[in-house]
Design a protein around this motif. Sequence first.
Motif, short mmCIF file in Angstrom:
data_model
loop_
_atom_site.label_atom_id
_atom_site.label_comp_id
_atom_site.label_asym_id
_atom_site.label_seq_id
_atom_site.Cartn_x
_atom_site.Cartn_y
_atom_site.Cartn_z
N GLU A 1 -0.78 1.29 -8.29
CA GLU A 1 -0.06 0.17 -7.67
C GLU A 1 1.25 -0.10 -8.41
OE1 GLU A 1 -0.76 -4.56 -6.54
OE2 GLU A 1 -2.46 -3.30 -7.09
N GLU B 1 3.85 2.62 -7.59
CA GLU B 1 4.46 2.39 -6.28
C GLU B 1 5.47 1.25 -6.34
OE1 GLU B 1 3.19 1.35 -1.65
OE2 GLU B 1 1.64 1.63 -3.17
N GLU C 1 8.58 2.58 -8.11
CA GLU C 1 9.31 3.52 -7.26
C GLU C 1 10.11 2.76 -6.19
OE1 GLU C 1 6.22 5.98 -5.76
OE2 GLU C 1 6.33 7.44 -7.41
N THR C 2 9.45 1.77 -5.56
CA THR C 2 10.13 0.99 -4.53
C THR C 2 11.33 0.25 -5.11
OG1 THR C 2 8.06 0.69 -3.31
CG2 THR C 2 9.84 -0.87 -2.84
#
Length: 209
Positions: free
Chosen positions: A66, A69, A72-73
């Motif tokens: 989590e 992610e 990365e976002t």
Amino acid sequence: MNPDEFLDAVRDDNETALSRLGSSKSLYAATGGEMDADHVLRAAADAEFAAARTFESWADTEDHAEAREAFETTADEEDDHYESVLAELGEYDPDGEPSAMQAHLRGLDSTVERAGGLLGRVLATGKSKEQLTGFFVGQADPQTAQLFRELKGDLGDQRERALELLDAVCADDADWDAAKAAADGAIQAAYDEYVDQLESMGVNPKPVC
């Protein structure tokens, strides 16, 4: 502690630093006193580029799915921000030197610390976006002012992402304390650099009452 309490605690404990980072002197410090559109845009481009590289490196070294992610976002958003600023500026190579805040963030190793540091960075950067918007309003450049309003809007998404991540990774008081120290450290690093930059130019960093 829960995420809302954490957010309130970070804001309350860094009230003075955040207030001064949101003053008109913040752009003066970031540009070395060169208060024209090109220098302001260059400072903004440098900040966005450095942030993207920080979150990119976090994602590359993160084992928690989590968190990876989320980082990365956020890295993708900061790359988009950099490209948007570059479109206004034209050809420009960022200096590649991390700010004091980015250097602090790059020194955070644990997922908990990084989640806290992300939130601290969002709070500090939100103040600079307000000043960038105000600067271009004053320059009678509504298009660029709107750009920085939109970039500040993305910070709202980043704040919620950080709070959700904190809720997911903080299992006990020790985790919340570690995250808080990382968030406070990010804001304090930005503030200390602001003070140093102004004092080096002979400017009092404290507001005149």
